[in-house]
Design a protein around this motif. Structure first.
Motif, PDB file in Angstrom:
ATOM      1  N   TRP A  94       0.725  -1.128  -0.177  1.00 19.36           N
ATOM      2  CA  TRP A  94       0.154   0.016   0.083  1.00 19.36           C
ATOM      3  C   TRP A  94       0.984   1.257  -0.006  1.00 19.36           C
ATOM      4  O   TRP A  94       0.422   2.499  -0.248  1.00 19.36           O
ATOM      5  N   GLY A 129       2.867   3.083  -4.075  1.00 21.49           N
ATOM      6  CA  GLY A 129       2.448   3.688  -5.065  1.00 21.49           C
ATOM      7  C   GLY A 129       1.896   2.763  -6.177  1.00 21.49           C
ATOM      8  O   GLY A 129       1.907   3.523  -7.431  1.00 21.49           O
ATOM      9  N   SER A 130       1.302   1.872  -5.924  1.00 23.78           N
ATOM     10  CA  SER A 130       0.860   0.863  -7.023  1.00 23.78           C
ATOM     11  C   SER A 130      -0.645   0.716  -7.227  1.00 23.78           C
ATOM     12  O   SER A 130      -1.213   1.213  -6.205  1.00 23.78           O
ATOM     13  N   ARG A 131      -0.973   0.506  -8.228  1.00 18.18           N
ATOM     14  CA  ARG A 131      -2.398   0.228  -8.367  1.00 18.18           C
ATOM     15  C   ARG A 131      -3.290   1.602  -8.184  1.00 18.18           C
ATOM     16  O   ARG A 131      -4.405   1.547  -7.988  1.00 18.18           O
ATOM     17  N   THR A 132      -2.572   2.523  -8.637  1.00 19.44           N
ATOM     18  CA  THR A 132      -3.308   3.956  -8.434  1.00 19.44           C
ATOM     19  C   THR A 132      -4.187   4.213  -9.411  1.00 19.44           C
ATOM     20  O   THR A 132      -5.243   5.200  -9.121  1.00 19.44           O
ATOM     21  N   GLU A 133      -4.597   3.382 -10.398  1.00 22.42           N
ATOM     22  CA  GLU A 133      -5.745   3.633 -11.561  1.00 22.42           C
ATOM     23  C   GLU A 133      -6.742   3.129 -10.754  1.00 22.42           C
ATOM     24  O   GLU A 133      -7.926   3.416 -11.548  1.00 22.42           O
ATOM     25  N   ARG A 178      -8.486  -0.750  -4.412  1.00 22.97           N
ATOM     26  CA  ARG A 178      -7.032  -0.856  -4.314  1.00 22.97           C
ATOM     27  C   ARG A 178      -6.469  -1.395  -2.904  1.00 22.97           C
ATOM     28  O   ARG A 178      -5.624  -2.280  -2.816  1.00 22.97           O
TER      29      ARG A 178
END
Length: 166
Positions: free
Chosen positions: A5, A8-12, A18
């Motif tokens: 978490w 900075g991944s899966r920000t889309e 998320r």
């Protein structure tokens, strides 16, 4: 190690899904880190009458399937109920147990990503069809998974400690 978490991944993806995906990512990383080197006997061991690591891994895998079935608006199948009743059975090789876990985590991520309904939509859980929101159920999926990850890690640490004493 930076937790998923904080990477900075899966920000889309919007924050609720998320967070669930990050919880599943963290679960996978932690479970493999602490359990991958346990022998078959150690995976099934119940030190101090704790539930086995194998139970925790199977329970995580199978409860994800059950909870996501409810999140998708479905009811449990007879196969899901049979699998529920067999979670504590001391069976399975490490390869089988980790294959089930890995497959369940991958499938669960896909199922979470496929959810496009509003998080306030009503869902029903259990044979008593208790009402919950989709958002609440998704948060519970993350919470429940992490709760059992903690239990698996604790049991694994006890086993490793006992191994080191011998």
């Amino acid at each position: 190690m930076v937790e998923p978490w904080l990477r900075g991944s899966r920000t889309e993806i919007e924050p609720i899904r998320r967070a669930v995906l990050h919880a599943l990512d963290l679960a996978e990383e932690d479970l493999y880190r602490w359990s991958k080197d346990l022998s078959q006997d150690e995976l099934h061991a119940r030190p101090h009458h704790l539930p086995s690591v194998a139970f925790q891994l199977r329970h995580i895998a199978r409860s994800l399937d059950r909870l996501l079935t409810y999140a998708e608006g479905g009811s449990l199948t007879e196969i899901q109920l049979i699998l529920l009743r067999s979670e504590a059975d001391p069976q399975g090789t490490p390869e089988e147990i980790f294959a089930e876990l890995g497959g369940a985590l991958a499938t669960s991520r896909d199922r979470v990503l496929a959810m496009t309904s509003g998080f306030g939509e009503l869902r029903y859980v259990g044979r008593h069809r208790l009402p919950v929101t989709l958002g609440g159920l998704l948060v519970h999926i993350a919470d429940h998974t992490q709760r059992h990850v903690g239990q698996a890690i604790t049991t694994a640490k006890v086993i490793i400690g006992l191994r080191q004493k011998d």
